[in-house]
Design an enzyme around this catalytic site. Structure first.
Site, short mmCIF file in Angstrom:
data_model
loop_
_atom_site.label_atom_id
_atom_site.label_comp_id
_atom_site.label_asym_id
_atom_site.label_seq_id
_atom_site.Cartn_x
_atom_site.Cartn_y
_atom_site.Cartn_z
N LYS A 33 3.31 5.56 11.52
CA LYS A 33 4.66 6.24 11.50
C LYS A 33 5.31 5.49 9.64
CE LYS A 33 7.84 2.66 12.21
NZ LYS A 33 8.68 1.88 12.80
N SER A 187 16.11 -7.40 7.22
CA SER A 187 14.91 -5.92 7.18
C SER A 187 14.39 -5.68 5.96
CB SER A 187 15.56 -4.61 7.73
OG SER A 187 14.50 -3.60 7.65
N SER A 188 12.91 -5.82 6.01
CA SER A 188 12.24 -5.56 4.70
C SER A 188 12.58 -4.02 4.20
CB SER A 188 10.75 -5.76 5.10
OG SER A 188 10.37 -4.79 5.95
N GLU A 350 6.64 -5.95 14.27
CA GLU A 350 6.55 -4.80 15.12
C GLU A 350 5.67 -4.92 15.95
OE1 GLU A 350 6.32 -1.21 12.71
OE2 GLU A 350 4.44 -1.68 12.36
N ARG A 381 15.66 -7.20 20.28
CA ARG A 381 14.29 -7.48 21.04
C ARG A 381 13.97 -8.79 21.71
NH1 ARG A 381 10.14 -3.71 17.35
NH2 ARG A 381 10.68 -1.72 18.18
O1 LIG Z 1 9.03 -0.24 6.34
C1 LIG Z 1 8.54 0.23 7.39
O2 LIG Z 1 7.71 1.11 7.72
C2 LIG Z 1 8.77 -0.81 8.57
C3 LIG Z 1 9.08 -2.19 8.33
C4 LIG Z 1 9.43 -3.18 9.50
O3 LIG Z 1 11.08 -3.50 9.52
P1 LIG Z 1 11.60 -4.87 9.55
O4 LIG Z 1 11.24 -5.38 8.10
O5 LIG Z 1 12.89 -4.38 9.70
O6 LIG Z 1 10.95 -5.27 10.64
C5 LIG Z 1 8.94 -2.69 10.77
O7 LIG Z 1 9.23 -3.63 11.94
C6 LIG Z 1 9.45 -1.39 11.03
O8 LIG Z 1 8.66 -0.83 12.33
C7 LIG Z 1 8.56 -0.44 9.93
C1 LIG Z 2 11.44 -1.62 14.06
C2 LIG Z 2 10.76 -0.58 14.33
O1 LIG Z 2 11.06 0.58 13.90
P1 LIG Z 2 12.24 1.27 12.76
O2 LIG Z 2 11.25 1.70 11.86
O3 LIG Z 2 12.94 1.98 13.72
O4 LIG Z 2 12.81 -0.15 12.12
C3 LIG Z 2 9.35 -0.38 15.23
O5 LIG Z 2 8.94 0.55 15.22
O6 LIG Z 2 9.26 -1.48 15.97
#
Ligand SMILES: O=C(O)C1=C[C@@H](OP(=O)(O)O)[C@@H](O)[C@H](O)C1
Ligand SMILES: C=C(OP(=O)(O)O)C(=O)O
Length: 467
Positions: A33, A187-188, A350, A381
């Site tokens: 994803k 969130s990153s 994640e 979560r």
């Molecule tokens: O940049 C990305 O593709 C993601 C970063 C992360 O987000 P967070 O930093 O909000 O946890 C992860 O948990 C999410 O599923 C996907």
């Molecule tokens: C946190 C997640 O998704 P999102 O990309 O919607 O932040 C995830 O897939 O665990």
């Protein structure tokens, strides 16, 4: 704004299959994803068409393609292979404004698409699922405001829905990078979203993270690696500071998406829970995905790990990371699972729901820490995991920055109808418990479509391959 219809019919609640024999299965995992949605964004920011192979086709990537289409980007799938998609950016790189984007519950859409409005010819309204209104957005929009955009909130301040209006003039007056400060501790994706767009800003951007903690650093490194693969120049001179030089972005003509290693977690974890072996082909030896940390986590639980037959213990991380190499990862369990003690999961939040499922069935306690920001994921979560672990008879409690899990003997665990809170990873978490606990049923298992097109089909196929 419309979403494609998903039509497969699955019982609700879905009876999670029990593993009645040890596994001997191969699971081929669809595309990542995170990489799919980054490639889509970077292709849209380029000048020439890009062909993306192995693209994940799921709700989050469909939402991303629809978002880009609303902005004037063409995303065309191959007639004989929906996972091959050609992305053609809009003429002159100007996105179509005066439009609407529907983000669903996809963090990558709600955090990566608003920065594209900097290059649009009019305002864009963003909306999403009601549950998305609770996800943090403000730091990203504060970043966009520092770059000259105007943001209007239509509901609660700092949340979806909102409208972003592009600045009249973009970039610094003196040709130097614009300095912006953003707190990315929740969130990153705020950092990633701003970095993805920054190469196109005249003079570039110097971005500083102001918060105390920074989750999911591998995902930020993924963003940097992908931008640089598109001809960008982004560096992290020190932790929490990024310099993006102004550059034209052009991904290679064809890019191939790695399998989603985080989505591999329930399948590989099944080898520990049910016993036996599960193999995942095309496991990249070098990856920026946080799922790259999975083999060492499963090893701590007591699994035996091999990559193309080589024992994991003997795979030296550095030597193994030869860019071109991918192999078949095999996880073997004998039915016993060791508690982890304390594990810092800040780099790979994640993975936490899958790790929590395994930890619930372990022979000792585990504390998963460094993941307070999971309260702002698809659902809270930490709260959801505690509720669902307690629901089956084991014990768990929320910590300030994580979750403590106290397993009980197998005969104290019992079946239940598990809630999933519109969270794909809560659904796969419940399915994992169902491998060992008879009578687990999962509400709204179709929520897994967020990132896996056919989870129940893949799960049944894995269970059909046993010793
Ligand atoms: O940049 C990305 O593709 C993601 C970063 C992360 O987000 P967070 O930093 O909000 O946890 C992860 O948990 C999410 O599923 C996907
Ligand atoms: C946190 C997640 O998704 P999102 O990309 O919607 O932040 C995830 O897939 O665990």
């Amino acid at each position: 704004m419309n979403e494609p219809n998903h039509t497969a019919v699955v019982a609700d609640p879905w009876p999670a299959p029990l593993a009645t024999a040890s596994l001997d299965a191969t699971a081929t995992i669809p595309g990542s994803k995170s990489l799919s949605n980054r490639y889509l964004i970077l292709a849209a920011l380029g000048a020439d068409p890009v062909r993306i192979r192995g693209l994940l086709r799921s709700r989050d990537t469909d939402l991303m393609m629809n978002a880009l289409r609303a902005l004037g980007v063409t995303c065309r799938e191959d007639a004989d292979d929906p996972t091959t998609v050609t992305v053609t950016p809009p003429p002159n790189g100007v996105f179509t404004g005066c439009t609407e984007v529907y983000c669903g519950l996809a963090g990558t859409v709600m955090r990566f698409v608003p920065p594209l409005v900097l290059f649009a010819d009019g305002p864009v309204r963003f909306d999403g699922d009601e549950q998305a209104y609770a996800r943090p957005m403000e730091p990203l929009l504060f970043g966009l405001k520092q770059l000259g955009a105007h943001v209007e909130y239509h509901g609660q301040e700092g949340c979806l829905p909102f409208t972003v209006t592009p600045p009249k003039k973009l970039g610094s007056a003196d040709g130097k990078p614009i300095k912006i400060r953003v707190d990315s501790s929740s969130s990153s994706q705020f950092v990633s979203g701003l970095l993805l767009a920054a190469s196109r800003i005249p003079g570039g951007v110097l971005l500083r993270h102001t918060g105390r903690t920074l989750p999911s650093l591998p995902h930020i490194r993924m963003t940097m690696e992908d931008i640089n693969a598109a001809g960008g120049d982004v560096t992290m001179p020190e932790r929490g500071r990024w310099l993006v030089q102004p550059r034209d972005l052009d991904l290679p003509r064809t890019v191939t998406v790695e399998p989603d290693l985080s989505n591999a977690a329930p399948f590989l974890g099944a080898a520990l829970i049910a016993g036996g072996a599960v193999r995942v082909p095309n496991w990249p030896a070098h990856t920026t995905q946080p799922g790259g940390l999975l083999p060492s986590m499963l090893h701590k639980f007591g699994a035996t790990i091999t990559l193309d037959g080589e024992p994991f213990d003997e795979i030296n991380d550095c030597e193994m990371f030869n860019d071109d190499f991918s192999g078949t990862l095999c996880v073997t369990g004998d039915g016993s699972i060791h508690g982890l003690g304390e594990l810092d999961m800040s780099a790979a939040g994640e993975l936490a729901p899958s790790v929590a499922a395994i930890a619930t069935l372990a022979d000792g306690p585990s504390q998963l820490v460094g993941i307070g920001h999971l309260r702002g994921h698809e659902t809270n979560r930490l709260q959801a995991l505690v509720t669902e672990i307690e629901r089956v008879g084991a014990h768990a409690e929320e910590l300030d920055n994580g979750i403590a899990i106290e397993p009980v003997a197998d005969d104290e665990l019992h079946g239940a109808v598990m809630e999933t809170y519109a969270d794909h990873r809560m659904a796969t978490f419940a399915a994992m418990l169902g491998l060992r606990i008879p009578g687990i049923e999962v509400r709204d298992v179709q929520t897994t479509r967020k990132t896996i097109p056919d989870f129940t089909g893949m799960w049944a196929a894995m269970l059909a391959q046993h010793r």
